[in-house]
Design an enzyme around this catalytic site. Structure first.
Site, PDB file in Angstrom:
ATOM      1  CG  MET A 182      -0.008   0.299   2.216  1.00  0.00           C
ATOM      2  SD  MET A 182      -1.374  -0.385   3.813  1.00  0.00           S
ATOM      3  CE  MET A 182       0.136  -0.555   5.327  1.00  0.00           C
TER       4      MET A 182
ATOM      5  CG  HIS B 206      -4.590   0.973  14.999  1.00  0.00           C
ATOM      6  ND1 HIS B 206      -5.074   0.213  16.235  1.00  0.00           N
ATOM      7  CD2 HIS B 206      -4.455  -0.303  13.878  1.00  0.00           C
ATOM      8  CE1 HIS B 206      -5.539  -0.824  15.265  1.00  0.00           C
ATOM      9  NE2 HIS B 206      -4.794  -0.623  14.496  1.00  0.00           N
TER      10      HIS B 206
HETATM   11  C1  SAM Z   1      -4.169  -5.246  11.940  1.00  0.00           C
HETATM   12  S1  SAM Z   1      -4.296  -6.058  10.534  1.00  0.00           S
HETATM   13  C2  SAM Z   1      -6.043  -5.835  10.107  1.00  0.00           C
HETATM   14  C3  SAM Z   1      -6.521  -6.555   9.076  1.00  0.00           C
HETATM   15  C4  SAM Z   1      -7.929  -6.121   8.367  1.00  0.00           C
HETATM   16  N1  SAM Z   1      -8.738  -5.223   7.914  1.00  0.00           N
HETATM   17  C5  SAM Z   1      -9.138  -6.178   9.705  1.00  0.00           C
HETATM   18  O1  SAM Z   1      -9.082  -5.081   9.934  1.00  0.00           O
HETATM   19  O2  SAM Z   1      -9.079  -7.573  10.262  1.00  0.00           O
HETATM   20  C6  SAM Z   1      -3.142  -4.948   9.375  1.00  0.00           C
HETATM   21  C7  SAM Z   1      -3.066  -5.746   8.051  1.00  0.00           C
HETATM   22  O3  SAM Z   1      -2.362  -4.680   6.833  1.00  0.00           O
HETATM   23  C8  SAM Z   1      -1.973  -5.433   6.536  1.00  0.00           C
HETATM   24  N2  SAM Z   1      -0.557  -5.331   6.067  1.00  0.00           N
HETATM   25  C9  SAM Z   1       1.020  -4.580   6.581  1.00  0.00           C
HETATM   26  N3  SAM Z   1       1.633  -4.393   5.910  1.00  0.00           N
HETATM   27  C10 SAM Z   1       1.373  -3.728   4.546  1.00  0.00           C
HETATM   28  C11 SAM Z   1       1.738  -3.436   3.483  1.00  0.00           C
HETATM   29  N4  SAM Z   1       2.411  -2.261   2.613  1.00  0.00           N
HETATM   30  N5  SAM Z   1       0.549  -3.541   2.553  1.00  0.00           N
HETATM   31  C12 SAM Z   1      -0.505  -3.685   2.355  1.00  0.00           C
HETATM   32  N6  SAM Z   1      -0.613  -4.593   3.569  1.00  0.00           N
HETATM   33  C13 SAM Z   1      -0.480  -4.222   4.801  1.00  0.00           C
HETATM   34  C14 SAM Z   1      -1.142  -6.867   7.755  1.00  0.00           C
HETATM   35  O4  SAM Z   1      -1.114  -8.291   6.653  1.00  0.00           O
HETATM   36  C15 SAM Z   1      -2.997  -6.854   7.907  1.00  0.00           C
HETATM   37  O5  SAM Z   1      -2.831  -7.509   7.161  1.00  0.00           O
END
Ligand code: SAM
Length: 357
Positions: free
Chosen positions: A244, A261
């Site tokens: 992202m 967050h």
């Molecule tokens: C706290 S989790 C939230 C997952 C989901 N949205 C939920 O609320 O159940 C954060 C998510 O961001 C993803 N993530 C972390 N870095 C990322 C990146 N650079 N690009 C895309 N996704 C990413 C992680 O793999 C993880 O699944």
């Protein structure tokens, strides 16, 4: 030199008791974890929603010598309102334990049960960084106590530490299932009228699938490549492996649930700028939909306020992120070039925030 004593003896004794309460507060969490690991909520449920101590001991197949200890565990769980207790028998000698609304949330027959989230948060991997928090405060680097404890940032640990990624995905999916039921029921106004949506950091796509099904949208989930590996695609929900920070696929709306967050203000601005590129103007129906906590200082003293502070420190120990007040959110939105936002406080401790360009 005499010792510094302020306050009356009674006040000092109350202070001591307050300190003991906080010293041992972790036992609340660990006792709950023990109850979930022992499957106590399911056992009570399968026993017709109430159980005596002796029946529970038998169901757990614990040695007779441990039955009094089980009683002690149950007493704390009753005190913490996870269970209720009724005394029966001629001399009230027998206790019957029942589930409360809170402990029903742990029943494994519900896909949205809270157990995987609890077990993730109380796993040794996430508890260890707390022992390094004071060390982290004193140094410029590394960026988190998690990194001091494990040698790598949390997102790298997912790939490197055996089992952590599965546990994380399961924990997050359980929250996603829990929240999805409420979102589908109460957040229609947020999704109606949209034709397409990208769920950024959307995990295994629980929310995207439900939103696609319920509101007739075409959805994409943008996730780290190892998360999307093997994900089951459909006509309505596609998975995109990517970052992202580099790029967000275009859609009418971008969804960010519990993603921002995890990141610092500067990182959030960078993510949000990419989201802004992906959506049309407000007049054409474009929006970013954020599901996050909005810290509320008016509830100080309330249990909810403490939960907000606990979450904020949780983010601080493990990530570069934080929980934010409306003022903090507003600054990030403006720095990313958005023109307006609307906060809908419809998800309990979390809110839905719509942001427009
Ligand atoms: C706290 S989790 C939230 C997952 C989901 N949205 C939920 O609320 O159940 C954060 C998510 O961001 C993803 N993530 C972390 N870095 C990322 C990146 N650079 N690009 C895309 N996704 C990413 C992680 O793999 C993880 O699944």
């Amino acid at each position: 030199m005499g010792s510094l004593r302020v306050g009356s003896p009674q006040e000092l004794l109350r202070a001591q008791s307050h300190i003991w309460n906080h010293t041992f507060s972790f036992i609340n969490s660990m006792s709950l974890k023990c109850a979930v690991e022992l499957n106590i909520p399911d056992i009570i449920h399968n026993h017709g929603n109430s159980i005596t101590l002796s029946d529970l001991s038998n169901s757990l197949s614990i040695p007779r010598s441990k039955a009094p200890c089980l009683r002690r565990l149950m007493s704390l769980l009753v005190h913490s309102k996870f269970l209720s207790e009724e005394r029966i028998g001629v001399n009230n000698e027998e206790s019957v334990f029942s589930l409360t609304v809170v402990s029903q949330v742990f029943l494994t027959e519900n896909k949205s049960n809270a157990s995987p989230f609890l077990l993730l948060m109380l796993d040794q991997i996430l508890l260890r960084p707390w022992h390094f928090l004071s060390e982290w405060f004193k140094g410029d680097e590394p960026t988190t106590a998690f990194e001091i404890a494990h040698g790598v940032p949390v997102w790298d640990a997912m790939r490197k530490m055996v089992g952590f990624s599965d546990m994380f995905i399961e924990g997050m999916s359980s929250d996603a299932s829990f929240t999805t039921e409420i979102i589908v029921r109460d957040c229609g106004e947020v999704f109606r009228g949209l034709r397409s949506l990208v769920d950024v950091g959307g995990g295994t796509g629980t929310l995207a699938r439900a939103v696609a099904r319920e509101f007739g949208l075409k959805c994409a989930v943008l996730e780290l490549p190892y998360v999307v590996e093997g994900s089951e695609e459909s006509e309505e929900v596609k998975f995109v492996g990517g970052d992202m920070f580099d790029y967000v696929p275009t859609a009418d709306a971008v969804l960010l649930k519990w993603v921002l967050h995890d990141w610092s203000d500067e990182e959030c601005v960078q993510i949000l700028k990419n989201c802004k590129e992906a959506i049309p103007l407000k007049e054409e129906g474009g929006k970013v939909i954020i599901m996050e906590m909005v810290m509320d200082s008016s509830i100080v003293g309330h249990e909810l306020a403490q939960t907000q502070f606990l979450f904020d420190l949780h983010m601080m120990a493990h990530t570069t992120g934080k929980e934010r007040s409306e003022q903090m959110w507003q600054k990030i939105f403006m720095d990313a070039g958005f023109r307006g936002y609307k906060i809908l406080p419809i998800l309990g401790l979390r809110s839905v925030i719509e942001v427009y360009r």
